[in-house]
Motif scaffolding. Structure first.
Motif, short mmCIF file in Angstrom:
data_model
loop_
_atom_site.label_atom_id
_atom_site.label_comp_id
_atom_site.label_asym_id
_atom_site.label_seq_id
_atom_site.Cartn_x
_atom_site.Cartn_y
_atom_site.Cartn_z
N PRO B 26 0.82 -1.22 0.00
CA PRO B 26 0.00 0.00 0.00
C PRO B 26 0.85 1.27 0.00
N ARG B 30 0.84 4.12 -2.86
CA ARG B 30 0.63 5.55 -2.58
C ARG B 30 1.74 6.41 -3.18
N ARG B 87 -3.21 -4.40 -8.92
CA ARG B 87 -3.78 -5.70 -9.26
C ARG B 87 -3.43 -6.73 -8.17
N ALA B 88 -2.17 -6.72 -7.74
CA ALA B 88 -1.73 -7.66 -6.70
C ALA B 88 -2.54 -7.46 -5.42
N LEU B 89 -2.80 -6.20 -5.09
CA LEU B 89 -3.54 -5.90 -3.86
C LEU B 89 -5.04 -6.14 -4.01
N GLY B 90 -5.50 -6.27 -5.24
CA GLY B 90 -6.93 -6.46 -5.45
C GLY B 90 -7.67 -5.15 -5.61
N LEU B 91 -6.93 -4.05 -5.89
CA LEU B 91 -7.56 -2.74 -5.97
C LEU B 91 -8.12 -2.43 -7.35
N GLN B 93 -10.42 -4.17 -8.61
CA GLN B 93 -11.83 -4.51 -8.58
C GLN B 93 -12.55 -3.64 -7.56
N TRP B 95 -14.74 -3.05 -4.30
CA TRP B 95 -15.06 -3.75 -3.06
C TRP B 95 -16.17 -3.02 -2.32
N GLY B 114 -9.42 8.33 0.73
CA GLY B 114 -8.52 7.25 0.34
C GLY B 114 -9.24 5.93 0.09
N PHE B 115 -10.49 5.83 0.52
CA PHE B 115 -11.23 4.59 0.29
C PHE B 115 -11.70 4.50 -1.17
N ARG B 118 -9.35 3.92 -4.01
CA ARG B 118 -8.69 2.61 -4.09
C ARG B 118 -9.69 1.48 -4.35
N PHE B 120 -12.66 1.00 -2.98
CA PHE B 120 -13.60 0.65 -1.92
C PHE B 120 -14.83 1.54 -2.03
#
Lengths: 234, 234
Positions: B26, B30, B87-91, B93, B95, B114-115, B118, B120
């Motif tokens: 993360p 950033r 992509r590795a973090l799943g960001l 897609q 959520w 910040g949500f 990313r 969320f």
DNA sequence: TAGATTGTTAATCGATTAACAATC
DNA sequence: TAGATTGTTAATCGATTAACAATC
């Protein structure tokens, strides 16, 4: 995980306390407070470890860095161990703390009961927003008025606050940090989502609310992928 | 099943990503967002490491767990690396996230920019307090109404939210957690100052605002002790 | 004494670091 | 080619764990 800009390990009565151990002491402290409130007198490493979510071997190793405060065949005296951990953490003294940035997060921090109960005393709330300056916030049962940031030097000087909390937007964080450091603050807790620069001798810890959510997303993604793989394999 | 539908690798292209590395992704993300916003096209491991507060050796090692996304003699393409880390973090897609406990902290979390940036998406705000239910909170530019906790199952079901945030007092945390888990939430971010119990397969991360302050106090105490020792020796 | 549990040891595991071969 | 910088290796360092001697 919180991002640390602090030194690696530390000297105690027994020698160096590893960083990993220091990071778990607040958890043991909290478990012991809960046990003490329930009237528990004695606790074994097995029970305290369970309550804290670690293994008993790790707990005993951690406590051994503080000293020998248990009794073989018996366990640990809850009150005594609680005091020893509080002392190691520095919670037996009063820490005046200033908070800058009194938005929602600043309000949440100012009102957090876990601060006062651990020896932290919020002595100043600061903001630049004219709308917020003058607002009265209840901190540990007392009303505290939000002051203009220009009043920070005087408050830090008169209270001797060594700890400052930054709860501003990213854009103000470095400026606020510099102001704090110029006026004698030597430990900073930074909630702004940006790395701040400090001179040697000043400690900074950063907490980013989104970091933890991203790590959760990572694991959640992995779970869906595993489920997919199993579905495809089956 | 056709080969084309066979999922590729699952944990990552390269295998298992160590926890310590995941915890730093993360931060790299950033730093890259900031660099990209400044119009930077290429970045060396030295520069990105500096911006992220780690050593370049550690940065390169961390990135190597994701794949080989740099060019020797040149560096990393900022946009490309940003995408690979996201992509590795799943960001990459979306959520859907539900938040329970809309006090000061809940408000701060709901409004945290910040949500949304990313991936969320806050799809539900819940509380038990009649005073708060019905309140309109601006989340990512849109108004979202605080609902009674009894509406949580329906919202989790209809949105497919797998992530829940607990920002309640300690006393409500376990109950809220159980409700979430019963309704399909499998990742929980817990801001209540208490360990919560979850069945296997559910991930919990806990953030305690006071923990970080206690670790700072520990370091601050050390500094005063060192100063004292030096004064006595001199 | 017999049973229980700590504090410590030694082995293992994982993370960090420095150095450099690979290669753009 | 010459210079630069990645990706990887191997050594080091620190954290975790299991086992058990010490001892209440």
């Amino acid at each position: 995980m919180p991002l640390s800009q602090t030194p690696k390990s530390h000297v105690s009565a027994r020698g160096v306390i590893p960083d990993a151990t220091v990071s778990r002491l607040p958890m043991y402290h909290r478990s012991l407070v809960t046990l003490a409130a329930r009237g528990v007198i004695l606790v074994s490493s097995e029970e305290l470890a369970e309550a804290s979510g670690v293994s008993s071997a790790k707990l005993r190793k951690d406590l051994s860095f503080l000293g020998s405060y248990g009794t073989r065949g018996v366990g640990y005296d809850v009150e005594f161990l609680l005091y020893q951990i509080a002392r190691a953490l520095g919670l037996t003294q009063e820490w005046p703390v200033v908070i800058v940035g009194i938005g929602n997060l600043g309000h949440a921090l100012a009102g957090y009961p876990g601060f006062a109960s651990r020896g932290f005393s919020v002595v100043g709330l600061f903001d630049t927003d004219k709308q917020r300056v003058g607002e009265s916030v209840v901190v540990a049962g007392k009303a505290l008025e939000v002051q203009d940031i220009s009043k920070l030097p005087q408050v830090v000087l008169s209270t001797g606050a060594a700890i400052g909390v930054i709860a501003t937007p990213e854009s103000a964080a470095q400026e606020v940090c510099d102001l704090m450091v110029r006026n004698g603050v030597t430990s900073i807790l930074n909630f702004a989502p940006v790395l701040i620069e400090v001179p040697a001798g000043v400690d900074v810890r950063r907490v980013d609310l989104a970091t933890e959510l991203q790590i959760l997303a990572f694991h959640e993604q992995r779970k869906s992928q595993v489920a997919l793989t199993q579905a495809n394999a089956g």
